[in-house]
Design a protein around this motif. Sequence first.
Motif, PDB file in Angstrom:
ATOM      1  N   ILE A   9      69.123  38.360  54.363  1.00 46.58           N
ATOM      2  CA  ILE A   9      67.944  37.800  55.008  1.00 46.58           C
ATOM      3  C   ILE A   9      66.763  38.038  54.084  1.00 46.58           C
ATOM      4  CG2 ILE A   9      66.375  37.962  56.988  1.00 46.58           C
ATOM      5  CD1 ILE A   9      68.775  38.935  58.628  1.00 46.58           C
ATOM      6  N   SER A  10      66.041  36.977  53.750  1.00 46.96           N
ATOM      7  CA  SER A  10      64.851  37.118  52.915  1.00 46.96           C
ATOM      8  C   SER A  10      63.694  37.604  53.780  1.00 46.96           C
ATOM      9  CB  SER A  10      64.474  35.778  52.275  1.00 46.96           C
ATOM     10  OG  SER A  10      65.449  35.396  51.346  1.00 46.96           O
ATOM     11  N   MET A  11      63.053  38.657  53.323  1.00 45.56           N
ATOM     12  CA  MET A  11      61.912  39.227  54.028  1.00 45.56           C
ATOM     13  C   MET A  11      60.701  39.135  53.103  1.00 45.56           C
ATOM     14  SD  MET A  11      63.369  40.199  56.858  1.00 45.56           S
ATOM     15  CE  MET A  11      62.099  41.169  57.612  1.00 45.56           C
ATOM     16  N   ARG A  12      59.608  38.614  53.623  1.00 46.08           N
ATOM     17  CA  ARG A  12      58.381  38.494  52.844  1.00 46.08           C
ATOM     18  C   ARG A  12      57.580  39.780  53.003  1.00 46.08           C
ATOM     19  NH1 ARG A  12      53.538  34.143  53.870  1.00 46.08           N
ATOM     20  NH2 ARG A  12      52.526  34.355  51.849  1.00 46.08           N
ATOM     21  N   LEU A  13      57.192  40.382  51.872  1.00 51.93           N
ATOM     22  CA  LEU A  13      56.442  41.623  51.877  1.00 51.93           C
ATOM     23  C   LEU A  13      55.057  41.401  51.284  1.00 51.93           C
ATOM     24  CD1 LEU A  13      59.186  44.042  50.526  1.00 51.93           C
ATOM     25  CD2 LEU A  13      58.557  43.625  52.908  1.00 51.93           C
ATOM     26  N   ARG A  14      54.154  42.304  51.583  1.00 52.00           N
ATOM     27  CA  ARG A  14      52.807  42.268  51.006  1.00 52.00           C
ATOM     28  C   ARG A  14      52.542  43.640  50.385  1.00 52.00           C
ATOM     29  NH1 ARG A  14      48.020  40.894  54.915  1.00 52.00           N
ATOM     30  NH2 ARG A  14      48.638  38.779  54.414  1.00 52.00           N
ATOM     31  N   ARG A  15      52.127  43.611  49.108  1.00 47.57           N
ATOM     32  CA  ARG A  15      51.761  44.861  48.437  1.00 47.57           C
ATOM     33  C   ARG A  15      50.270  44.845  48.163  1.00 47.57           C
ATOM     34  NH1 ARG A  15      54.418  46.460  42.807  1.00 47.57           N
ATOM     35  NH2 ARG A  15      53.239  44.638  42.167  1.00 47.57           N
ATOM     36  N   THR A  16      49.604  45.896  48.571  1.00 42.76           N
ATOM     37  CA  THR A  16      48.174  46.038  48.343  1.00 42.76           C
ATOM     38  C   THR A  16      47.967  47.233  47.428  1.00 42.76           C
ATOM     39  OG1 THR A  16      47.716  45.193  50.555  1.00 42.76           O
ATOM     40  CG2 THR A  16      45.927  46.337  49.447  1.00 42.76           C
ATOM     41  N   VAL A  17      47.295  46.988  46.307  1.00 42.04           N
ATOM     42  CA  VAL A  17      46.988  48.058  45.369  1.00 42.04           C
ATOM     43  C   VAL A  17      45.482  48.253  45.375  1.00 42.04           C
ATOM     44  CG1 VAL A  17      47.113  48.821  42.971  1.00 42.04           C
ATOM     45  CG2 VAL A  17      48.982  47.462  43.943  1.00 42.04           C
ATOM     46  N   LEU A  18      45.041  49.455  45.744  1.00 42.28           N
ATOM     47  CA  LEU A  18      43.624  49.785  45.707  1.00 42.28           C
ATOM     48  C   LEU A  18      43.346  50.543  44.417  1.00 42.28           C
ATOM     49  CD1 LEU A  18      42.965  51.009  49.345  1.00 42.28           C
ATOM     50  CD2 LEU A  18      42.466  48.792  48.361  1.00 42.28           C
ATOM     51  N   GLU A  19      42.304  50.124  43.728  1.00 42.51           N
ATOM     52  CA  GLU A  19      41.909  50.783  42.498  1.00 42.51           C
ATOM     53  C   GLU A  19      40.479  51.279  42.634  1.00 42.51           C
ATOM     54  OE1 GLU A  19      44.188  48.578  38.954  1.00 42.51           O
ATOM     55  OE2 GLU A  19      42.724  47.327  39.981  1.00 42.51           O
ATOM     56  N   GLU A  52      24.495  45.340  40.251  1.00 39.95           N
ATOM     57  CA  GLU A  52      24.689  45.763  38.863  1.00 39.95           C
ATOM     58  C   GLU A  52      25.950  46.608  38.718  1.00 39.95           C
ATOM     59  OE1 GLU A  52      23.989  46.246  34.728  1.00 39.95           O
ATOM     60  OE2 GLU A  52      23.526  44.712  36.219  1.00 39.95           O
ATOM     61  N   ALA A  53      26.223  47.479  39.684  1.00 35.96           N
ATOM     62  CA  ALA A  53      27.442  48.281  39.639  1.00 35.96           C
ATOM     63  C   ALA A  53      28.684  47.394  39.679  1.00 35.96           C
ATOM     64  CB  ALA A  53      27.455  49.273  40.799  1.00 35.96           C
ATOM     65  N   VAL A  54      28.663  46.389  40.546  1.00 32.90           N
ATOM     66  CA  VAL A  54      29.811  45.469  40.638  1.00 32.90           C
ATOM     67  C   VAL A  54      29.963  44.696  39.337  1.00 32.90           C
ATOM     68  CG1 VAL A  54      30.679  43.398  41.795  1.00 32.90           C
ATOM     69  CG2 VAL A  54      29.771  45.294  43.152  1.00 32.90           C
ATOM     70  N   ARG A  55      28.855  44.212  38.768  1.00 35.34           N
ATOM     71  CA  ARG A  55      28.913  43.490  37.491  1.00 35.34           C
ATOM     72  C   ARG A  55      29.532  44.377  36.414  1.00 35.34           C
ATOM     73  NH1 ARG A  55      26.981  43.358  32.810  1.00 35.34           N
ATOM     74  NH2 ARG A  55      25.495  45.034  33.156  1.00 35.34           N
ATOM     75  N   MET A  56      29.100  45.614  36.345  1.00 37.32           N
ATOM     76  CA  MET A  56      29.638  46.539  35.350  1.00 37.32           C
ATOM     77  C   MET A  56      31.124  46.793  35.578  1.00 37.32           C
ATOM     78  SD  MET A  56      26.464  49.244  35.135  1.00 37.32           S
ATOM     79  CE  MET A  56      27.219  50.294  33.885  1.00 37.32           C
ATOM     80  N   GLY A  57      31.529  46.875  36.841  1.00 39.58           N
ATOM     81  CA  GLY A  57      32.943  47.087  37.143  1.00 39.58           C
ATOM     82  C   GLY A  57      33.799  45.901  36.757  1.00 39.58           C
ATOM     83  N   ILE A  58      33.260  44.703  36.925  1.00 40.53           N
ATOM     84  CA  ILE A  58      34.003  43.497  36.546  1.00 40.53           C
ATOM     85  C   ILE A  58      34.156  43.421  35.037  1.00 40.53           C
ATOM     86  CG2 ILE A  58      33.860  40.965  36.459  1.00 40.53           C
ATOM     87  CD1 ILE A  58      32.562  41.124  39.277  1.00 40.53           C
ATOM     88  N   GLU A  59      33.098  43.722  34.317  1.00 43.40           N
ATOM     89  CA  GLU A  59      33.117  43.602  32.858  1.00 43.40           C
ATOM     90  C   GLU A  59      33.784  44.782  32.165  1.00 43.40           C
ATOM     91  OE1 GLU A  59      29.129  42.927  31.523  1.00 43.40           O
ATOM     92  OE2 GLU A  59      29.015  40.956  32.489  1.00 43.40           O
ATOM     93  N   GLY A  60      33.777  45.946  32.804  1.00 37.88           N
ATOM     94  CA  GLY A  60      34.292  47.148  32.157  1.00 37.88           C
ATOM     95  C   GLY A  60      35.718  47.447  32.531  1.00 37.88           C
ATOM     96  N   GLY A  61      36.163  48.561  32.054  1.00 33.43           N
ATOM     97  CA  GLY A  61      37.520  48.997  32.364  1.00 33.43           C
ATOM     98  C   GLY A  61      37.462  50.301  33.125  1.00 33.43           C
ATOM     99  N   TRP A  63      39.624  51.351  35.381  1.00 32.25           N
ATOM    100  CA  TRP A  63      40.141  51.302  36.749  1.00 32.25           C
ATOM    101  C   TRP A  63      41.418  52.133  36.835  1.00 32.25           C
ATOM    102  CZ3 TRP A  63      37.720  49.247  40.862  1.00 32.25           C
ATOM    103  CH2 TRP A  63      36.625  48.423  40.609  1.00 32.25           C
ATOM    104  N   GLN A  64      41.534  52.909  37.915  1.00 29.08           N
ATOM    105  CA  GLN A  64      42.719  53.714  38.162  1.00 29.08           C
ATOM    106  C   GLN A  64      43.242  53.412  39.561  1.00 29.08           C
ATOM    107  OE1 GLN A  64      41.524  57.778  37.623  1.00 29.08           O
ATOM    108  NE2 GLN A  64      41.372  57.565  35.422  1.00 29.08           N
ATOM    109  N   VAL A  65      44.561  53.406  39.686  1.00 28.56           N
ATOM    110  CA  VAL A  65      45.169  53.135  40.994  1.00 28.56           C
ATOM    111  C   VAL A  65      44.872  54.301  41.927  1.00 28.56           C
ATOM    112  CG1 VAL A  65      47.337  52.789  42.240  1.00 28.56           C
ATOM    113  CG2 VAL A  65      46.969  51.674  40.032  1.00 28.56           C
TER     114      VAL A  65
END
Length: 84
Positions: A9-19, A52-61, A63-65
């Motif tokens: 039986i195929s079961m559809r799953l959802r994975r959420t990764v918060l960083e 500005e914090a969000v902009r910096m987060g988008i442009e920068g690196g 990120w940790q899980v």
Amino acid sequence: MTTPPSYSISMRLRRTVLEEAYVSVPVTAEVMLPEPDEDGRYRLDVEKLWAEAVRMGIEGGGWQVESTEVVPHPIQQAPPGVQL
């Protein structure tokens, strides 16, 4: 001896990764309110600070899980390409 047929039986799953990431927003005129308060002090513009914090987060690196969660998807459907 023959192998009996197998079913699945195929079961559809959802994975959420918060960083998470930390950014250091410089306190400049761009993140301050343009006019001083009655006491003559300039205050931070919280909306501009967050933007500005969000902009910096988008442009920068950096990120940790923080966490990963796997749960059944609330909408079960056939996998793509499967004819019913």
